[in-house]
Motif scaffolding. Structure first.
Motif, short mmCIF file in Angstrom:
data_model
loop_
_atom_site.label_atom_id
_atom_site.label_comp_id
_atom_site.label_asym_id
_atom_site.label_seq_id
_atom_site.Cartn_x
_atom_site.Cartn_y
_atom_site.Cartn_z
N PHE B 186 32.92 45.27 36.87
CA PHE B 186 34.36 45.51 36.71
C PHE B 186 34.74 45.28 35.26
CE2 PHE B 186 33.60 44.10 41.07
CZ PHE B 186 34.10 45.19 41.75
N PRO B 187 35.69 46.04 34.72
CA PRO B 187 36.39 47.15 35.36
C PRO B 187 35.46 48.32 35.64
CG PRO B 187 36.97 47.06 33.04
CD PRO B 187 36.12 45.87 33.31
N ASP B 298 46.33 50.33 36.49
CA ASP B 298 46.08 50.10 35.05
C ASP B 298 46.17 51.38 34.26
OD1 ASP B 298 45.84 47.45 34.73
OD2 ASP B 298 43.65 47.36 35.03
N GLU B 311 41.32 45.96 41.79
CA GLU B 311 40.05 46.67 41.89
C GLU B 311 38.91 45.79 42.40
OE1 GLU B 311 38.64 49.54 38.75
OE2 GLU B 311 37.64 47.70 38.13
N GLU B 312 38.79 44.61 41.79
CA GLU B 312 37.67 43.75 42.17
C GLU B 312 37.80 43.29 43.62
OE1 GLU B 312 36.73 40.76 39.35
OE2 GLU B 312 35.12 39.94 40.58
#
Lengths: 154, 367
Positions: B186-187, B298, B311-312
């Motif tokens: 990530f990202p 983002d 996201e994570e």
């Protein structure tokens, strides 16, 4: 002149392999048996089962991304004539993969090519077109016909 | 000190034998064939293929039979099988624009080129249990109607004509991400995210998609289009020197259209979320598209305030094989770990009691 012949041969081979790979294994075997030939061949590779990663495009037409895998089977054969044939098709049908590779090798001979075309390729294209037409018509029967209700008096 | 403990071989062997017996069930009932599962539990096979991330209907049917209908177990079996196979290559990107359509609907345009085709859908059924299915009655074939050859235009292309909607979506990185080859980081780029979402757990993504609709990372979605049907798979074959078609797969594609008021980075226009899933998997494709859009916070300069935008959080918990592995490992023997904890808790209780006694300093409490 030579270049255009090469392109034609290549295009025909590409179309043939695509049609064969898309065929139902049982139907292909049936048509093959109708051809009544059984050439000796040597397996150069496979038939072996593996995976290919499947790609789509973001939004349908944007950057490519991997969205899964599919089983495939591939094979390479060499005939006594020395002609080499290849195949790759979705699924795990080893017999089908071998058969396609043999047909690919056989079709490099012009006489066999027209025999294969008439005895196998055209019937396969026909049944594929029939299946597609059936699906299309069944789907079309579920198409919504909108109508507008007029209310009140004007 | 480490002490290896053996035992339980006979118990395990007998448990597996009993599992096989229970899987078969009442022997007076005919055994299911793989064809029956593939044909009549087709959507279960679709889910197993999608989340097992291997397109092979027969293997999915086998996995479902072996797992006694436990779909996550079946997905696990398919994932395990795929690790035994060599990878021959990457297909050319499929062209969903030239799909052999079996269902296509839009919630944004009534009259769009190609029309609204419902196909074999549960929508508009009354959800009343149908006793006739318990009796194995003959079933009529579908009606047929002359189909026209109008190209089935993408809804996004209609909006694109006025520049009202963003383009299909690009990724900055040159290499196409592949979770099966490189560990998660990530990202993450959108291509890799989509790969994770496409094989992610339907229930998890459905719940997250739902959360965005309920206000946790609101994104005002419309179903621009859903299409289901077969597409050709093409592969560049090096030994031939050209691409051949390998056959067809059925996929579901969802184009979600989302209102966007604009930001410092982008003008007000419709944005999009994309879903692409194996088989007829409409709920999953819609959930995927909602999550895809939410995870673009983002990129679009939106405030990240909700779980679906993280996201994570989303990607690292979306895989049900990983999730079930970690949750279910808890039931495996932890005897030694637990002994250590037991010892620790006893000691802490002892200390606690001593401390309390010291504070009390009452003679009778020392008893």
């Amino acid at each position: 002149m030579d270049a255009t012949t090469d392109t034609k041969v290549r295009d025909a081979r590409q179309a043939r392999l695509s049609t064969l790979a898309s065929a139902d294994g049982a139907e292909l075997l049936h048509l093959w048996e109708g051809l009544g030939i059984d050439p000796a061949c040597e397996m150069v590779r496979g038939p072996e089962i593996g995976l290919i990663a499947l790609r789509g495009r973001i939004g349908g037409g944007g950057a490519p991304f991997n969205f899964g895998e599919a089983t495939v089977t591939r094979a390479t054969v060499r005939l006594e004539s020395g002609a080499v044939g290849h195949s790759v098709a979705l699924g795990r049908d080893r017999r089908k993969a071998k058969l396609i590779a043999i047909l690919d090798a056989l079709a490099q001979d012009a006489e066999m090519e027209s025999k294969i075309d008439a005895g196998i390729i055209r019937p396969l294209l026909k049944s594929q077109a029939d299946r597609d037409a059936l699906r299309r018509e069944e789907t079309a029967a579920t198409k919504v016909d909108f109508f507008t209700m007029v209310r009140g008096e004007d | 000190m480490y002490v290896a403990v053996k035992g339980g071989e006979a118990a395990i062997r007998n448990a597996h034998k009993l599992l096989a017996d229970r899987r078969r069930g009442d022997r007076s009932v005919p055994s299911l064939t793989l064809e029956q599962i593939a044909e009549q539990l087709a959507l279960a096979c679709d889910r197993v293929m999608a989340e097992g991330s291997v397109y092979d209907r027969e293997l999915a049917a086998l996995a479902i039979k072996q797992a006694r209908g436990d779909l996550i177990e079946a997905i696990f079996l398919l994932r395990a099988y795929r690790t035994t196979l060599p990878r021959f290559g990457y297909s050319q990107p499929i062209d969903t624009g030239s799909m052999q359509i079996e269902r296509r609907i839009s919630a944004t345009y009534k009259d769009l080129p190609g029309g609204q085709m419902l196909g074999p859908t549960f929508d508009y059924t009354h959800r009343l249990l149908d006793p006739s299915l318990a009796r194995d009655e003959a079933v009529e074939e579908g009606d047929r109607r002359e189909g026209d050859d109008t190209p089935v235009m993408r809804v996004s292309d209609i909006l694109a004509q006025e520049d009202l909607i963003e383009a299909d979506g690009d990724v900055a990185g040159e290499e196409i991400g592949d979770l099966t080859r490189t560990p998660m980081e990530f990202p993450m780029d959108r291509d890799t995210r989509l790969q994770a979402l496409s094989r992610g757990d339907e229930g998890f993504l459905l719940a997250l998609g739902y959360s965005t609709q309920r206000g946790f990372g609101r994104s005002h979605p419309f179903v621009g289009e859903i299409r289901i049907g077969e597409v050709e798979v093409k592969l560049d074959v090096p030994e031939l020197g050209f691409a051949v078609t390998l056959g067809r797969i059925r996929v579901t594609e969802c184009q979600m259209v989302n209102q966007f008021k604009g930001s410092a980075k982008a003008p007000p226009q419709f944005t999009r979320g994309y879903g692409l899933v194996f088989g007829q998997s409409e709920r999953k494709a819609m959930a995927m598209a909602l999550c895809d859009r939410a995870l673009r916070a983002d990129e679009l300069g939106e405030d990240k305030v909700a779980p679906a935008q993280d996201e994570e959080f989303v990607i690292s918990h979306s895989d049900n094989v990983q999730a079930t592995g970690f949750v279910e490992h808890l039931k495996l023997p932890h005897y030694v770990d637990f002994q250590a904890e037991l010892d620790l808790v006893r000691r802490m209780r002892g200390e606690h009691a001593r401390r309390r006694d010291g504070e009390d300093s009452m003679p009778e409490a020392a008893e």
